[in-house]
Design a protein around this motif. Sequence first.
Motif, PDB file in Angstrom:
ATOM      1  N   THR A 104       0.956  -1.280   0.193  1.00  0.00           N
ATOM      2  CA  THR A 104       0.296   0.070  -0.047  1.00  0.00           C
ATOM      3  C   THR A 104       1.076   1.306  -0.029  1.00  0.00           C
ATOM      4  N   PRO A 105       0.357   2.207  -0.848  1.00  0.00           N
ATOM      5  CA  PRO A 105       1.408   3.571  -0.788  1.00  0.00           C
ATOM      6  C   PRO A 105       1.370   4.172   0.551  1.00  0.00           C
ATOM      7  N   PHE A 106       2.440   4.529   0.930  1.00  0.00           N
ATOM      8  CA  PHE A 106       2.916   5.028   2.226  1.00  0.00           C
ATOM      9  C   PHE A 106       3.400   6.492   2.244  1.00  0.00           C
ATOM     10  N   TYR A 107       3.749   6.882   3.586  1.00  0.00           N
ATOM     11  CA  TYR A 107       4.491   8.047   3.877  1.00  0.00           C
ATOM     12  C   TYR A 107       3.467   9.435   3.972  1.00  0.00           C
ATOM     13  N   TYR A 108       2.786   9.583   2.686  1.00  0.00           N
ATOM     14  CA  TYR A 108       1.944  10.605   2.495  1.00  0.00           C
ATOM     15  C   TYR A 108       0.659  10.619   3.118  1.00  0.00           C
ATOM     16  N   LYS A 109       0.172   9.685   3.809  1.00  0.00           N
ATOM     17  CA  LYS A 109      -1.179   9.344   4.216  1.00  0.00           C
ATOM     18  C   LYS A 109      -2.137   9.410   3.491  1.00  0.00           C
ATOM     19  N   PHE A 110      -2.038   8.784   2.193  1.00  0.00           N
ATOM     20  CA  PHE A 110      -3.098   8.580   1.181  1.00  0.00           C
ATOM     21  C   PHE A 110      -4.481   8.290   1.516  1.00  0.00           C
ATOM     22  N   ASN A 111      -5.547   8.797   0.975  1.00  0.00           N
ATOM     23  CA  ASN A 111      -6.816   8.324   1.363  1.00  0.00           C
ATOM     24  C   ASN A 111      -7.070   7.303   0.577  1.00  0.00           C
ATOM     25  N   PHE A 112      -8.349   6.579   0.968  1.00  0.00           N
ATOM     26  CA  PHE A 112      -8.552   5.254   0.189  1.00  0.00           C
ATOM     27  C   PHE A 112      -8.868   5.309  -0.970  1.00  0.00           C
ATOM     28  N   ASN A 113      -9.466   6.675  -1.948  1.00  0.00           N
ATOM     29  CA  ASN A 113      -9.761   6.764  -3.165  1.00  0.00           C
ATOM     30  C   ASN A 113      -8.226   6.725  -3.924  1.00  0.00           C
ATOM     31  N   GLU A 114      -7.127   7.458  -3.365  1.00  0.00           N
ATOM     32  CA  GLU A 114      -5.812   7.364  -3.898  1.00  0.00           C
ATOM     33  C   GLU A 114      -5.417   5.972  -3.771  1.00  0.00           C
ATOM     34  N   ILE A 115      -5.396   5.322  -2.591  1.00  0.00           N
ATOM     35  CA  ILE A 115      -4.855   3.912  -2.890  1.00  0.00           C
ATOM     36  C   ILE A 115      -5.697   2.995  -3.793  1.00  0.00           C
ATOM     37  N   LYS A 116      -6.978   2.964  -3.874  1.00  0.00           N
ATOM     38  CA  LYS A 116      -7.640   2.430  -4.890  1.00  0.00           C
ATOM     39  C   LYS A 116      -6.949   2.669  -6.276  1.00  0.00           C
TER      40      LYS A 116
END
Length: 288
Positions: A104-116
């Motif tokens: 999962t993309p990390f460090y920048y505290k991505f929201n779920f839409n960004e993770i999806k």
Amino acid sequence: MKGIITALMVSYDQDGNLNEKGLREIIRYNVDVCKVDGLYVNGSTGENFMISTEEKKEIFRITKDEVKGQVPLIAQVGSVNLREAIDLAKYATDLGYDALSAVTPFYYKFNFNEIKHYYNSIINAVDNKMIIYSIPFLTGVNMSLDQFAELFENEKIIGVKFTAGDFYLLERMRKKFPEKLIYGGFDEMLLPATVLGIDGAIGSTFNVNGQRARQIFELGKQGKIEEAREIQHVTNDLISEILDNGLYQTIKEMLKEKGVDAGFCREPMEKLSEERIAKARSIAKNHL
């Protein structure tokens, strides 16, 4: 792609350069001695987040060449740099890797839409399959059952490497997604994860302890819990000693004790003192 899958360790020389000879020896030890069911390449255990894109590609290439189809290969391509992740996904797919995985993309505290968007962008760019790599204690990304369900709507996302201690969520996932592959990610909790119905496990200590891991997994699947528990006790004694001495460095020294040119870890990971090297060699002699 079920069963015991090693999170593959990578050999680097004292200056931090990739050691191809050593990497090939680690691969052979896993396939020929530990008898694992597959290899998970360029994950945390391979020190992936400290190496360049070209080094990652070289590791993918060498591993594919050395394995020659003997076991399935999963390519971990995840990166905070989405362009790099897609580039690696294309490269590993062209090499013939059986599946992809991405942390999962990390460090920048991505929201779920960004993770999806991240997962769909990677897997939709290639003709391959994706296994989510969920490791909240390192990434800070915790996803709910509903969020996993939303990701799984993409039929090319076939499963998850579940490196988390939330076994309630693990049980709920197993019940809700019987068709998806679920891999346990904590070697020290292999038995309880097996009882909850995982399809396999992906672990770093399998580089040296793959045979015991298989015994735990197979006995657990057969319902022979007492026997499996005894082997888990022995395994966890080993894991405790490894963790106390330095996880990756100790596994590499244990491999050296078995005649494998496992090399060193990349900086800023420290090199072991002579005392800790001796301890690692002693762990290997006592447990392997």
